[in-house]
Motif scaffolding. Structure first.
Motif, PDB file in Angstrom:
ATOM      1  N   VAL A  52      10.513   1.519   3.866  1.00 34.11           N
ATOM      2  CA  VAL A  52      11.714   0.798   3.441  1.00 34.11           C
ATOM      3  C   VAL A  52      12.814   0.892   4.485  1.00 34.11           C
ATOM      4  O   VAL A  52      13.669   0.002   4.571  1.00 34.11           O
ATOM      5  CB  VAL A  52      12.214   1.303   2.066  1.00 34.11           C
ATOM      6  N   GLU A  53      12.804   1.958   5.273  1.00 33.02           N
ATOM      7  CA  GLU A  53      13.762   2.049   6.377  1.00 33.02           C
ATOM      8  C   GLU A  53      13.491   0.953   7.404  1.00 33.02           C
ATOM      9  O   GLU A  53      14.412   0.304   7.902  1.00 33.02           O
ATOM     10  CB  GLU A  53      13.697   3.426   7.032  1.00 33.02           C
ATOM     11  N   ARG A  54      12.208   0.738   7.719  1.00 32.83           N
ATOM     12  CA  ARG A  54      11.849  -0.331   8.664  1.00 32.83           C
ATOM     13  C   ARG A  54      12.217  -1.700   8.096  1.00 32.83           C
ATOM     14  O   ARG A  54      12.640  -2.590   8.839  1.00 32.83           O
ATOM     15  CB  ARG A  54      10.352  -0.287   8.975  1.00 32.83           C
ATOM     16  N   ARG A  96       0.860   4.795  -9.880  1.00 29.54           N
ATOM     17  CA  ARG A  96       1.237   6.201 -10.088  1.00 29.54           C
ATOM     18  C   ARG A  96       2.405   6.605  -9.208  1.00 29.54           C
ATOM     19  O   ARG A  96       2.691   7.784  -9.055  1.00 29.54           O
ATOM     20  CB  ARG A  96       0.027   7.100  -9.828  1.00 29.54           C
ATOM     21  N   GLY A  97       3.069   5.634  -8.620  1.00 32.85           N
ATOM     22  CA  GLY A  97       4.209   5.932  -7.766  1.00 32.85           C
ATOM     23  C   GLY A  97       3.914   5.633  -6.312  1.00 32.85           C
ATOM     24  O   GLY A  97       2.780   5.377  -5.919  1.00 32.85           O
ATOM     25  N   SER A  98       4.953   5.669  -5.508  1.00 35.23           N
ATOM     26  CA  SER A  98       4.820   5.360  -4.094  1.00 35.23           C
ATOM     27  C   SER A  98       4.212   6.531  -3.333  1.00 35.23           C
ATOM     28  O   SER A  98       4.204   7.663  -3.807  1.00 35.23           O
ATOM     29  CB  SER A  98       6.185   5.016  -3.501  1.00 35.23           C
ATOM     30  N   THR A  99       3.706   6.243  -2.148  1.00 37.93           N
ATOM     31  CA  THR A  99       3.157   7.274  -1.277  1.00 37.93           C
ATOM     32  C   THR A  99       4.274   7.867  -0.423  1.00 37.93           C
ATOM     33  O   THR A  99       5.404   7.363  -0.397  1.00 37.93           O
ATOM     34  CB  THR A  99       2.073   6.686  -0.366  1.00 37.93           C
ATOM     35  N   ALA A 143       0.835  -1.201   0.000  1.00 41.95           N
ATOM     36  CA  ALA A 143       0.000   0.000   0.000  1.00 41.95           C
ATOM     37  C   ALA A 143       0.870   1.252   0.000  1.00 41.95           C
ATOM     38  O   ALA A 143       0.588   2.219  -0.719  1.00 41.95           O
ATOM     39  CB  ALA A 143      -0.933  -0.015   1.213  1.00 41.95           C
ATOM     40  N   ALA A 144       1.951   1.237   0.790  1.00 40.55           N
ATOM     41  CA  ALA A 144       2.846   2.392   0.834  1.00 40.55           C
ATOM     42  C   ALA A 144       3.558   2.586  -0.502  1.00 40.55           C
ATOM     43  O   ALA A 144       3.874   3.711  -0.897  1.00 40.55           O
ATOM     44  CB  ALA A 144       3.872   2.211   1.955  1.00 40.55           C
ATOM     45  N   LEU A 191      14.954   0.183  -2.404  1.00 46.57           N
ATOM     46  CA  LEU A 191      13.628   0.074  -3.014  1.00 46.57           C
ATOM     47  C   LEU A 191      13.038   1.446  -3.325  1.00 46.57           C
ATOM     48  O   LEU A 191      12.347   1.615  -4.326  1.00 46.57           O
ATOM     49  CB  LEU A 191      12.676  -0.698  -2.090  1.00 46.57           C
ATOM     50  N   LEU A 192      13.322   2.414  -2.463  1.00 44.46           N
ATOM     51  CA  LEU A 192      12.777   3.760  -2.674  1.00 44.46           C
ATOM     52  C   LEU A 192      13.359   4.383  -3.923  1.00 44.46           C
ATOM     53  O   LEU A 192      12.632   4.977  -4.734  1.00 44.46           O
ATOM     54  CB  LEU A 192      13.052   4.637  -1.452  1.00 44.46           C
ATOM     55  N   GLN A 193      14.679   4.249  -4.113  1.00 40.20           N
ATOM     56  CA  GLN A 193      15.306   4.841  -5.289  1.00 40.20           C
ATOM     57  C   GLN A 193      14.798   4.192  -6.576  1.00 40.20           C
ATOM     58  O   GLN A 193      14.541   4.878  -7.574  1.00 40.20           O
ATOM     59  CB  GLN A 193      16.835   4.690  -5.189  1.00 40.20           C
TER      60      GLN A 193
END
Length: 288
Positions: free
Chosen positions: A268-270, A258-261, A104-105, A276-278
């Motif tokens: 991704v830090e947790r 449409r992209g991440s929230t 979801a995030a 993954l964010l990049q």
């Protein structure tokens, strides 16, 4: 019918429906080959996210993921031997909810099922998407034979990631010997060990296909064919029949990635996987 105006750059709108439960199992036990039994808390979650993100990076635009938020469903009340969460690895079970939150995030449509199963969600999503005349193809990503009943021609297909096979209606006939619509009847007769029901004694895959091709659905069998086992067969068919009425979404545009929230960075830090964010941001730039 509705018609979507959203399509891939190639002009084809393809909806990808992913069995999140299967993917979590696949990654969990895949990692077991290398981690010497020391399971990372979110190892399988990271694996599933990488799989979904790779699909996006290679062109998937409309995606939905179904999970079993609770393993048990309404089918457990119908048959006492139906599958439960008993015996499931605690380290695997603990990753279901974090996976749902992470998807979801990441901005992916996710359907955590409680009364119904993930398979019911996939069947329902395939039904809704196939009603949209703007959709060229619906791909159901799972090897689960239950989902073969959802295949329609070459427009709604089943994709087995493990064997790299795409199974259309002809493929279902080749594998099982019956049309996709007869899969619930087929499974009722031969059983499904994974789901916990045995089928009808002395009926194997070949004889089941022969009976179904001769008589049609179980309800149309002559009384003498199954005898006292008729009601049991009908019960097993009810277990095998997937629901298609879950109100998961109204329009396939809701499945467009449409992209991440904003929550994905902390997520991704947790998970301990900031890369993954990049990748997500890179895919988002391409998608725009």
């Amino acid at each position: 019918m509705t018609k979507s105006n959203d399509a891939t750059p190639s002009g084809e709108l393809i909806v990808h429906l992913i069995d999140g439960t299967y993917e979590l199992f696949r990654h969990f036990y895949g990692l077991r080959r290398f981690n010497k039994g020391e399971d990372k808390p979110f190892g399988a979650v990271i694996g599933v996210l990488n799989t979904v993100l790779q699909m996006i990076e290679t062109g998937a635009t409309h995606i939905g993921v179904a999970t079993d938020h609770v393993v048990e469903s309404f089918r457990n009340a119908l048959w006492p031997g139906y599958k439960t969460g008993d015996g499931m690895e605690p380290a695997l079970l603990a990753q279901f909810h974090p996976l749902e939150d992470a998807l979801a995030a990441m901005g992916v449509a996710v359907w955590p099922m409680i009364e119904l199963e993930a398979d019911d969600a996939l069947a329902s999503a395939a039904h809704i998407a196939s009603e949209d005349e703007g959709v060229q193809k619906v791909c159901i990503w799972t090897p689960d034979k239950d989902l073969a009943q959802c295949v329609r021609g070459d427009r709604v297909v089943q994709v087995d990631r493990r064997s790299q096979k795409i199974r259309d209606a002809a493929g279902v006939r080749e594998k099982f010997g019956v049309e996709p619509v007869l899969i619930p009847d087929f499974l009722a007769l031969v059983g499904d060990a994974a789901d916990g029901y045995p089928g009808i004694a002395k009926i194997g895959a070949v004889s089941a296909a022969r009976l179904l091709n001769k008589h049609g659905i179980i309800e149309d069998f002559p009384a003498t064919v199954l005898g006292d086992s008729r009601e049991l067969a009908l019960l097993f068919k009810r277990l095998a029949m997937l629901r298609t009425d879950a109100p998961l979404f109204r329009n396939v545009d809701e499945l467009r990635w449409r992209g991440s929230t904003d929550a994905f960075a902390a997520c991704v830090e947790r998970l301990g996987e900031p890369r993954l964010l990049q990748r997500c941001l890179g895919a988002q730039n391409v998608a725009q």
